[in-house]
Scaffold this motif. Structure first.
Motif, PDB file in Angstrom:
ATOM      1  N   PHE A  76      21.421  -0.999 -25.424  1.00 44.61           N
ATOM      2  CA  PHE A  76      21.519  -1.671 -24.947  1.00 44.61           C
ATOM      3  C   PHE A  76      23.166  -1.982 -24.321  1.00 44.61           C
ATOM      4  CE2 PHE A  76      23.940  -5.972 -26.186  1.00 44.61           C
ATOM      5  CZ  PHE A  76      23.360  -6.520 -25.174  1.00 44.61           C
ATOM      6  N   LEU A  77      23.766  -0.638 -25.560  1.00 43.61           N
ATOM      7  CA  LEU A  77      25.020  -0.059 -24.365  1.00 43.61           C
ATOM      8  C   LEU A  77      24.784   0.426 -22.953  1.00 43.61           C
ATOM      9  CD1 LEU A  77      28.306  -0.202 -25.063  1.00 43.61           C
ATOM     10  CD2 LEU A  77      27.570   2.292 -25.608  1.00 43.61           C
ATOM     11  N   GLY A  78      24.054   0.846 -22.727  1.00 37.76           N
ATOM     12  CA  GLY A  78      23.325   1.819 -21.445  1.00 37.76           C
ATOM     13  C   GLY A  78      23.474   0.135 -20.544  1.00 37.76           C
ATOM     14  N   PHE A  79      22.529  -0.218 -20.875  1.00 41.09           N
ATOM     15  CA  PHE A  79      21.854  -1.463 -19.532  1.00 41.09           C
ATOM     16  C   PHE A  79      22.616  -2.493 -19.241  1.00 41.09           C
ATOM     17  CE2 PHE A  79      20.092  -5.952 -19.742  1.00 41.09           C
ATOM     18  CZ  PHE A  79      19.469  -4.967 -18.715  1.00 41.09           C
ATOM     19  N   MET A  80      24.082  -2.957 -20.455  1.00 42.96           N
ATOM     20  CA  MET A  80      25.342  -3.680 -20.233  1.00 42.96           C
ATOM     21  C   MET A  80      26.040  -2.462 -19.251  1.00 42.96           C
ATOM     22  SD  MET A  80      26.496  -6.138 -22.903  1.00 42.96           S
ATOM     23  CE  MET A  80      26.800  -5.220 -24.467  1.00 42.96           C
ATOM     24  N   VAL A  81      26.333  -1.604 -19.224  1.00 43.50           N
ATOM     25  CA  VAL A  81      27.440  -0.759 -19.023  1.00 43.50           C
ATOM     26  C   VAL A  81      26.511  -0.192 -17.641  1.00 43.50           C
ATOM     27  CG1 VAL A  81      28.118   1.741 -17.957  1.00 43.50           C
ATOM     28  CG2 VAL A  81      28.212   0.522 -20.502  1.00 43.50           C
ATOM     29  N   ALA A  82      25.286  -0.276 -16.646  1.00 51.89           N
ATOM     30  CA  ALA A  82      24.211  -0.002 -15.813  1.00 51.89           C
ATOM     31  C   ALA A  82      24.920  -1.821 -15.027  1.00 51.89           C
ATOM     32  CB  ALA A  82      22.679  -0.005 -15.765  1.00 51.89           C
TER      33      ALA A  82
END
Lengths: 227, 121
Positions: free
Chosen positions: A10-16
């Protein structure tokens, strides 16, 4: 472990996504098929034009490189004439339109007080977009460097004041009747009317434009030293 | 250990290739959400190392924190006060605290292991 993995995903998705925020700034291409075709035609025209210029330059180069001094001289002369023509230093004649600037009606701006440099500049821009090749305003031949400015409420073109109304603007163009029609419904016509002026447009088969008398001051150019 | 890293990578790839774009006006919310997620993540890591990790607390924490932070930011926008700074500050301080504690725990673990090695030899 699985929940941590989900959270990191989820964190990676938001960072992207966050990176995407600044990335999306470039404007989207919203041209439709007709605009694309139009642009393509323009590009093709430009291509043809550039090719013509290239072959012209190649021809000149050949002339310069020939061993015959006479033909070298001839080529130089041709090139010089061409440049002079481009700089507006020659008298030019051809088909065109004669635009007469005059007061809209009696009592309107008869002394030409509505006339200003911006108006003239906008008109020239419009004429150029409508396909004018050469323009002379009241016997002042315009070049790319012709100054148009106001001095004490009087418009100066090429550092000479414009005469009283009415004065002629001579425009050379290969398609004079097209230019006439377009000019009559142009923005400039309305701008002129707003200032109490109007333009009479007349197609001329043979129009003669005077040469630009002033020789250009070249300050920032030097001849290239050959090797 | 590698599963969370893999998860991060998968998330990045999905975010990159789905081509979802967030309007710039909402970038604040997104950055706060990222911070909340980071905070919860490090909190979870600390709890795991201190052996009092609870899955329910962890998962509820992340969503609750994100919603709270975004709500605060939204309220701030409506009130004309930069309330998102409150969330930023709180998360920032906690992030540093958690990372400091994690660091200490790691150092402690490393020392214990070194001592064991000394005793063995």
């Amino acid at each position: 472990m699985l929940s941590i993995t989900l959270v990191t995903a989820f964190l990676g998705f938001m960072v992207a996504l966050q990176f995407g925020v600044t990335k999306e700034d470039k404007p989207r291409d919203t041209r439709d098929i007709y605009q694309l075709q139009d642009d393509l035609t323009k590009a093709e025209k430009k291509h043809v034009q550039l090719n013509e210029q290239l072959s012209e330059s190649n021809r000149l180069l050949e002339g310069y490189e020939s061993d015959d001094t006479k033909s070298q001289l001839q080529t130089m002369k041709e090139a010089l004439d061409k440049q002079k023509e481009l700089a507006g230093e020659t008298v030019k004649a051809g088909t065109g339109v004669l635009v007469t600037v005059q007061a809209l009606a009696q009592g309107y701006s008869e002394a030409g007080e509505g006339l200003n440099a911006d108006l003239i500049r906008r008109l020239i821009n419009e004429l150029n977009t409508l396909g004018a090749t050469d323009i002379a305003i009241a016997d002042e031949r315009l070049t790319n460097r012709s100054p148009i400015r106001m001095v004490h409420e009087i418009v100066y073109v090429n550092d000479h004041p414009l005469p009283d109304l009415p004065f002629p603007i001579r425009v050379l163009t290969p398609h004079p009747s097209d230019l006439k029609k377009r000019l009559e419904v142009s923005e400039s016509m309305e701008d002129f009317a707003r200032e109490g002026l109007t333009m009479m447009v007349k197609v001329e088969d043979r129009l003669k434009l005077p040469a630009n008398g002033e020789s250009e001051k070249v300050e920032y150019m030097k001849p290239v030293k050959g090797d | 250990m590698w599963l969370p890293v893999l998860g991060l990578f998968i998330g990045l790839v999905i975010g990159w290739f789905t081509n979802v774009s967030i309007p710039e006006a909402y970038a604040h919310y997104l950055s706060i959400a990222i911070l909340a997620a980071l905070d919860t993540l490090f909190g979870g890591m600390r709890a795991h190392l201190q052996k009092n990790y609870d899955n329910v607390v962890f998962v509820s924490g992340i969503f609750f924190n994100i919603i709270l932070a975004a709500g605060l930011a939204f309220l701030g926008v409506k009130l004309g006060v930069d309330l998102y700074l409150v969330a930023l500050f709180a998360f920032g301080v906690r992030l540093f605290n958690n990372i400091a504690i994690i660091r200490r725990l790691f150092i402690q673990m490393w020392r214990e292991r070194a001592e064991k090695n000394v005793h063995k030899s």
